[in-house]
Design an enzyme around this catalytic site. Sequence first.
Site, mmCIF file in Angstrom:
data_model
loop_
_atom_site.group_PDB
_atom_site.id
_atom_site.type_symbol
_atom_site.label_atom_id
_atom_site.label_comp_id
_atom_site.label_asym_id
_atom_site.label_seq_id
_atom_site.Cartn_x
_atom_site.Cartn_y
_atom_site.Cartn_z
ATOM 1 N N LYS A 264 0.836 -1.197 0.000
ATOM 2 C CA LYS A 264 0.000 0.000 0.000
ATOM 3 C C LYS A 264 0.873 1.251 0.000
ATOM 4 O O LYS A 264 0.563 2.256 -0.626
ATOM 5 C CB LYS A 264 -0.891 0.011 1.251
ATOM 6 C CG LYS A 264 -1.912 -1.103 1.324
ATOM 7 C CD LYS A 264 -2.683 -1.012 2.637
ATOM 8 C CE LYS A 264 -3.584 -2.216 2.842
ATOM 9 N NZ LYS A 264 -4.265 -2.175 4.158
ATOM 10 N N ARG A 265 1.985 1.180 0.734
ATOM 11 C CA ARG A 265 2.852 2.339 0.892
ATOM 12 C C ARG A 265 3.335 2.858 -0.445
ATOM 13 O O ARG A 265 3.511 4.059 -0.655
ATOM 14 C CB ARG A 265 4.041 1.974 1.785
ATOM 15 C CG ARG A 265 4.982 3.122 2.074
ATOM 16 C CD ARG A 265 6.141 2.637 2.929
ATOM 17 N NE ARG A 265 5.703 1.954 4.118
ATOM 18 C CZ ARG A 265 6.515 1.263 4.923
ATOM 19 N NH1 ARG A 265 7.809 1.178 4.633
ATOM 20 N NH2 ARG A 265 6.046 0.657 5.985
#
Length: 329
Positions: A264-265
Site C-alpha cells: 500500500k505504501r
Amino acid sequence: MVPAQTPRLPRHLQARLEAGLRQRGQGYRTRFAPSPTGPLHRGNLRTALVSWLEARLRGGEWLLRIDDLDGPRNRPGAEASILHDLRWLGLDWDGPPLRQSDHRGLYASLLSALRRAGWLYPCRCSRRLLADVSAPHGALAVYPGFCRERPPRWGPEAGRLPSWRLRLGEGVIRWRERCGSTGCQDGPSTVGDVALRRADGLVAYHLATAVDELLMGISDVVRGDDLWSSTGAQVAVMAALGAPPPSYAHVPLWRDAQGERLSKRHGAEGLAGLRDRGEDAAGVIGLLAASLGMVPAGSRLSAGELLADLSSQGLDRWLQQERRIREKA
C-alpha cells in the site's frame, strides 16, 4: 531474570485461552487479518487466496479478523472496501468478521497479569535513542536492554509513560514452518525484549496478534513472508502464557519487475484499478493464480473453479517447492 512460571490469569481469561486451544485441536482453522489502512492490493489478495484455498481444501475454517488497533492509521471506509473486495472475488469467510478493537479490555487484563508475574518491565528509551542504535539501512536493531535491570518505575515521568517490554529468556525460539525459512530464531540476538504496550498506551502488534491466534483457536497461520521475522516474538508471548504456537506458512510476496514487493505504501494497484481496466472477478482470480504458477497466464476462472481443480496435496507441494527455491537463493 525471566519468570519460571506462566502468569496467573483471571478465571474467565484462562477459560477463554483453554477453549481456544481445544478448538485448535478440533480441525484446521486459519485467518486472514488485514488492517483497515486502505484498500487491499494485489499482494494482499494473493495471500488471501492462498490462505482461503488451503482452508477449503482441508475442510477447515477461514476466519476474517480486522487488525484495527492502530486508530491513527485506519482510514474511513477501508474495512467496508476490504469486505466488498473479498466477496467480489468469491472468498467467503466463516462466521462474522472479528475486530481487534473489541479485545482492548482483554489485552489490558493479560498485560496486567504478565506484569504481576514479572514478565514485563518498563522502558523509557526514546525513539531517537533507539534510532541511534539501529542497524544499517534503517532496520531497527534488537533492543539492547538498556532498561532491563533498572528499578521498575511504571508511572509517568516528565509527562510520559513507559512502554512495557517482554523479559525474554535465553535460548532458541522454534515453531513449525511449512513454507518460509526454518522456524527458528535465537531469542537474545534476533528477537530481544519486544514492546508489548507502547508508551502512548496502545497495545503492540505482537501481543494482540499472539493472543488472538490463541483465542480464535487458529491451527495454521498463512501469511506473507515479510512477517516471518515477527514470528519469534509472537511465539515468545504465547510461551509466556503457557500455550504452544500454531503452525506457520509464510508464503512468497508478489514482487514487481524490479524485485520490490507490492505494498500500500508504494501505491500498489488494488481491485479498483483492475476493474477500471475492465477485469472481472474471473480475470482477477486467473491473474492471482497465474502469478502463483497454479494456472497458465491469461486463465479466467472463479475461486470455486480454481478450488475444484486443486488438491491439498498439490497446494502442499507448491508451498514446499517455494520453500526449497528460497532456501537455495
